[in-house]
Scaffold this motif. Sequence first.
Motif, PDB file in Angstrom:
ATOM      1  N   GLU A 135       0.808  -1.228   0.000  1.00  0.00           N
ATOM      2  CA  GLU A 135       0.000   0.000   0.000  1.00  0.00           C
ATOM      3  C   GLU A 135       0.838   1.273   0.000  1.00  0.00           C
ATOM      4  O   GLU A 135       0.627   2.182   0.795  1.00  0.00           O
ATOM      5  N   ILE A 136       1.800   1.338  -0.910  1.00  0.00           N
ATOM      6  CA  ILE A 136       2.565   2.567  -1.078  1.00  0.00           C
ATOM      7  C   ILE A 136       2.262   3.167  -2.446  1.00  0.00           C
ATOM      8  O   ILE A 136       1.838   2.469  -3.366  1.00  0.00           O
ATOM      9  N   GLU A 137       2.500   4.460  -2.563  1.00  0.00           N
ATOM     10  CA  GLU A 137       2.140   5.171  -3.789  1.00  0.00           C
ATOM     11  C   GLU A 137       3.074   4.822  -4.938  1.00  0.00           C
ATOM     12  O   GLU A 137       2.623   4.401  -6.006  1.00  0.00           O
ATOM     13  N   VAL A 171       3.597  -2.206  -4.435  1.00  0.00           N
ATOM     14  CA  VAL A 171       4.433  -2.882  -3.445  1.00  0.00           C
ATOM     15  C   VAL A 171       5.887  -2.652  -3.823  1.00  0.00           C
ATOM     16  O   VAL A 171       6.224  -2.513  -5.005  1.00  0.00           O
ATOM     17  N   GLY A 172       6.751  -2.604  -2.825  1.00  0.00           N
ATOM     18  CA  GLY A 172       8.167  -2.375  -3.092  1.00  0.00           C
ATOM     19  C   GLY A 172       8.991  -2.726  -1.874  1.00  0.00           C
ATOM     20  O   GLY A 172       8.471  -3.226  -0.870  1.00  0.00           O
ATOM     21  N   ILE A 173      10.284  -2.434  -1.931  1.00  0.00           N
ATOM     22  CA  ILE A 173      11.170  -2.768  -0.818  1.00  0.00           C
ATOM     23  C   ILE A 173      12.168  -1.651  -0.538  1.00  0.00           C
ATOM     24  O   ILE A 173      12.590  -0.913  -1.433  1.00  0.00           O
ATOM     25  N   LEU A 174      12.540  -1.543   0.736  1.00  0.00           N
ATOM     26  CA  LEU A 174      13.758  -0.864   1.158  1.00  0.00           C
ATOM     27  C   LEU A 174      14.697  -1.954   1.634  1.00  0.00           C
ATOM     28  O   LEU A 174      14.307  -2.820   2.424  1.00  0.00           O
ATOM     29  N   THR A 175      15.928  -1.927   1.155  1.00  0.00           N
ATOM     30  CA  THR A 175      16.841  -3.019   1.487  1.00  0.00           C
ATOM     31  C   THR A 175      18.273  -2.531   1.646  1.00  0.00           C
ATOM     32  O   THR A 175      18.719  -1.621   0.943  1.00  0.00           O
ATOM     33  N   ARG A 176      18.973  -3.159   2.585  1.00  0.00           N
ATOM     34  CA  ARG A 176      20.398  -2.899   2.770  1.00  0.00           C
ATOM     35  C   ARG A 176      21.251  -3.827   1.924  1.00  0.00           C
ATOM     36  O   ARG A 176      22.473  -3.684   1.888  1.00  0.00           O
ATOM     37  N   GLY A 222      -5.491 -11.926 -12.708  1.00  0.00           N
ATOM     38  CA  GLY A 222      -4.065 -11.652 -12.689  1.00  0.00           C
ATOM     39  C   GLY A 222      -3.656 -11.106 -11.334  1.00  0.00           C
ATOM     40  O   GLY A 222      -4.457 -11.014 -10.403  1.00  0.00           O
ATOM     41  N   LEU A 223      -2.403 -10.723 -11.240  1.00  0.00           N
ATOM     42  CA  LEU A 223      -1.841 -10.243  -9.969  1.00  0.00           C
ATOM     43  C   LEU A 223      -1.305  -8.835 -10.194  1.00  0.00           C
ATOM     44  O   LEU A 223      -0.220  -8.648 -10.748  1.00  0.00           O
ATOM     45  N   SER A 224      -2.076  -7.844  -9.765  1.00  0.00           N
ATOM     46  CA  SER A 224      -1.747  -6.457 -10.096  1.00  0.00           C
ATOM     47  C   SER A 224      -0.611  -5.889  -9.260  1.00  0.00           C
ATOM     48  O   SER A 224       0.106  -4.993  -9.708  1.00  0.00           O
ATOM     49  N   LYS A 225      -0.434  -6.384  -8.034  1.00  0.00           N
ATOM     50  CA  LYS A 225       0.570  -5.809  -7.131  1.00  0.00           C
ATOM     51  C   LYS A 225       1.545  -6.896  -6.687  1.00  0.00           C
ATOM     52  O   LYS A 225       1.263  -7.670  -5.770  1.00  0.00           O
ATOM     53  N   HIS A 226       2.688  -6.959  -7.339  1.00  0.00           N
ATOM     54  CA  HIS A 226       3.695  -7.957  -6.979  1.00  0.00           C
ATOM     55  C   HIS A 226       5.018  -7.604  -7.641  1.00  0.00           C
ATOM     56  O   HIS A 226       5.083  -6.724  -8.514  1.00  0.00           O
ATOM     57  N   ALA A 241       9.966 -12.935  -3.528  1.00  0.00           N
ATOM     58  CA  ALA A 241       8.744 -12.461  -4.178  1.00  0.00           C
ATOM     59  C   ALA A 241       7.897 -11.731  -3.151  1.00  0.00           C
ATOM     60  O   ALA A 241       7.707 -12.201  -2.022  1.00  0.00           O
ATOM     61  N   GLY A 242       7.388 -10.573  -3.531  1.00  0.00           N
ATOM     62  CA  GLY A 242       6.485  -9.812  -2.672  1.00  0.00           C
ATOM     63  C   GLY A 242       5.178  -9.571  -3.400  1.00  0.00           C
ATOM     64  O   GLY A 242       5.166  -9.316  -4.604  1.00  0.00           O
ATOM     65  N   ALA A 243       4.069  -9.662  -2.674  1.00  0.00           N
ATOM     66  CA  ALA A 243       2.768  -9.523  -3.320  1.00  0.00           C
ATOM     67  C   ALA A 243       1.734  -8.991  -2.344  1.00  0.00           C
ATOM     68  O   ALA A 243       1.861  -9.129  -1.117  1.00  0.00           O
ATOM     69  N   HIS A 244       0.705  -8.385  -2.903  1.00  0.00           N
ATOM     70  CA  HIS A 244      -0.461  -7.947  -2.148  1.00  0.00           C
ATOM     71  C   HIS A 244      -1.679  -8.514  -2.872  1.00  0.00           C
ATOM     72  O   HIS A 244      -2.052  -8.029  -3.944  1.00  0.00           O
ATOM     73  N   LEU A 245      -2.275  -9.556  -2.291  1.00  0.00           N
ATOM     74  CA  LEU A 245      -3.430 -10.202  -2.907  1.00  0.00           C
ATOM     75  C   LEU A 245      -4.717  -9.473  -2.518  1.00  0.00           C
ATOM     76  O   LEU A 245      -4.740  -8.669  -1.581  1.00  0.00           O
ATOM     77  N   ILE A 246      -5.804  -9.766  -3.247  1.00  0.00           N
ATOM     78  CA  ILE A 246      -7.044  -9.037  -3.024  1.00  0.00           C
ATOM     79  C   ILE A 246      -7.584  -9.304  -1.619  1.00  0.00           C
ATOM     80  O   ILE A 246      -7.379 -10.362  -1.033  1.00  0.00           O
ATOM     81  N   ALA A 247      -8.311  -8.329  -1.101  1.00  0.00           N
ATOM     82  CA  ALA A 247      -8.722  -8.308   0.296  1.00  0.00           C
ATOM     83  C   ALA A 247      -9.994  -9.120   0.549  1.00  0.00           C
ATOM     84  O   ALA A 247     -10.521  -9.780  -0.345  1.00  0.00           O
ATOM     85  N   HIS A 248     -10.465  -9.040   1.803  1.00  0.00           N
ATOM     86  CA  HIS A 248     -11.699  -9.665   2.293  1.00  0.00           C
ATOM     87  C   HIS A 248     -11.597 -11.190   2.307  1.00  0.00           C
ATOM     88  O   HIS A 248     -12.208 -11.883   1.492  1.00  0.00           O
ATOM     89  N   PRO A 249     -10.844 -11.735   3.261  1.00  0.00           N
ATOM     90  CA  PRO A 249     -10.639 -13.185   3.317  1.00  0.00           C
ATOM     91  C   PRO A 249     -11.905 -13.984   3.601  1.00  0.00           C
ATOM     92  O   PRO A 249     -11.937 -15.195   3.364  1.00  0.00           O
TER      93      PRO A 249
END
Length: 305
Positions: A135-137, A171-176, A222-226, A241-249
């Motif tokens: 959930e980042i811009e 979705v994204g990452i900050l990494t060292r 499909g997978l919009s955020k990954h 792999a990082g992903a944000h799947l659709i809500a409401h389990p």
Amino acid sequence: MRRKNNFKIYKSHKKKSTKLSNLFSYYQRTKDATNDIPLSAEDKFNSVFSYWGGKPTTFDCSLAPKFPKDRRKNKQKLRIASYNAEWLFLFGGSGSVQCPGRDCPWKDSNQARDHLLQAIQMLIKLDADIIHFNEIEDCRVLHVLMDLLPDKHGYRAYLIPGTEEMTGQNVGILTRIDPIIDLKRTDARKSYPVMGSTCSSASPSSSYISYSHGQRRSGTMGLSKHYLTKFHIGDMKIIWAGAHLIAHPGNLDRCIRREAQAAVLADFIANEVNDENGPVEIIVTGDLNDHDDEIIGANNVAPLS
């Protein structure tokens, strides 16, 4: 196919406004490598916000460096985290939802900045070597975070834009630790319900389980955020792999779509594994929007998928 997230998700919550002078007190105590006199906290914040707000929304940070580096403080340990940053938006967004704005949790730029400060506090607390964000811009927001964290944090930002049209979330990452390949994604789709789906076998007597009126019970998803990338850490090669799947389990038509999304991600990872020579570790993280069948959550709710 279900992929569980074994990493704790830290999610921010709405709190009272945080004073800039308190959060950024370290700017009054430290100087950068050029020995410039530190800006006041508010001036620093406004300068960073203005600089990255002037960058295009298409600003790209998906490319791995030619010479990847490891900037961990302790190279004997690897600390990772998955963080749902809850609409970490600053510049209006690119989807149908204007954020900050009326339909966003943050109605104006002041609320969005307060939320940003909470996120910075969380990152300082986590002190993770690799942090996955939901959930980042866009990439600009990750750079704002880096610029406002204490000096020598060691992070670099990586993000490949997704295709979420309504929210515009990414979705994204900050990494060292720098990745060894560019971030990539797939536009593949899977039919739902998938073979062996467990969604329809859930008990219809539960008030938590429902179908949305008028929703199709079959189709493709499909997978919009990954994203997917790879790290080389010590003698380990890691597919991440990082992903944000659709809500409401608890919603059955969301369940069958989410299973299709998981199948897309599983195939994407499997293809990368097949291309590898030798052993490889796999880390899948993010906001997968389902309950765990081993660590039971609130109200003893079990997963549907």
